[in-house]
Design a protein around this motif. Sequence first.
Motif, PDB file in Angstrom:
ATOM      1  N   ASP A 255       0.839  -1.194   0.000  1.00 39.81           N
ATOM      2  CA  ASP A 255       0.000   0.000   0.000  1.00 39.81           C
ATOM      3  C   ASP A 255       0.877   1.247   0.000  1.00 39.81           C
ATOM      4  O   ASP A 255       1.846   1.340   0.768  1.00 39.81           O
ATOM      5  CB  ASP A 255      -0.915   0.028   1.225  1.00 39.81           C
ATOM      6  N   ASP A 256       0.549   2.209  -0.847  1.00 43.92           N
ATOM      7  CA  ASP A 256       1.283   3.473  -0.936  1.00 43.92           C
ATOM      8  C   ASP A 256       0.937   4.331   0.277  1.00 43.92           C
ATOM      9  O   ASP A 256      -0.206   4.747   0.451  1.00 43.92           O
ATOM     10  CB  ASP A 256       0.901   4.188  -2.232  1.00 43.92           C
TER      11      ASP A 256
ATOM     12  N   THR B 252       3.062   7.014   1.101  1.00 42.59           N
ATOM     13  CA  THR B 252       4.012   8.116   0.946  1.00 42.59           C
ATOM     14  C   THR B 252       3.546   9.370   1.675  1.00 42.59           C
ATOM     15  O   THR B 252       4.312   9.954   2.455  1.00 42.59           O
ATOM     16  CB  THR B 252       4.239   8.417  -0.545  1.00 42.59           C
TER      17      THR B 252
ATOM     18  N   GLU C  14       9.841   8.229  -6.295  1.00 43.55           N
ATOM     19  CA  GLU C  14       9.792   7.166  -5.296  1.00 43.55           C
ATOM     20  C   GLU C  14       8.470   7.178  -4.539  1.00 43.55           C
ATOM     21  O   GLU C  14       7.804   8.206  -4.438  1.00 43.55           O
ATOM     22  CB  GLU C  14      10.938   7.331  -4.287  1.00 43.55           C
ATOM     23  N   ARG C  15       8.118   6.019  -3.996  1.00 38.82           N
ATOM     24  CA  ARG C  15       6.933   5.874  -3.162  1.00 38.82           C
ATOM     25  C   ARG C  15       7.321   5.037  -1.943  1.00 38.82           C
ATOM     26  O   ARG C  15       8.103   4.100  -2.050  1.00 38.82           O
ATOM     27  CB  ARG C  15       5.793   5.165  -3.900  1.00 38.82           C
TER      28      ARG C  15
ATOM     29  N   VAL D 139       6.043   2.305   0.501  1.00 35.88           N
ATOM     30  CA  VAL D 139       4.977   1.309   0.562  1.00 35.88           C
ATOM     31  C   VAL D 139       5.114   0.521   1.851  1.00 35.88           C
ATOM     32  O   VAL D 139       6.193   0.393   2.411  1.00 35.88           O
ATOM     33  CB  VAL D 139       4.984   0.347  -0.655  1.00 35.88           C
TER      34      VAL D 139
END
Length: 79
Positions: free
Chosen positions: A39-40, A42, A59-60, A62
């Motif tokens: 799951d993001d 961020t 970038e993220r 997670v």
Amino acid sequence: MQIERRLGVSPQERNQCMSEANCPDIFELSDGRFVIIGDDITADVRPLLPADAGIGPSERAVVITRETLTRARSDIPSS
């Protein structure tokens, strides 16, 4: 770039993916990098990061379940 292998067991084996959603997973790529499906989070985690950490524009951050990572532990190379 190709997916070489899954680390750990499938989300179905962890009872974490009964549809096309919520299927955390870890894969090793042919170039040695890793793909993490989670799951993001961020936006939620950015203000919590220490001063010497950051999330770049491409970038993220997670999140995966603890079980996803612990079930992959034996497949993670030491070097």
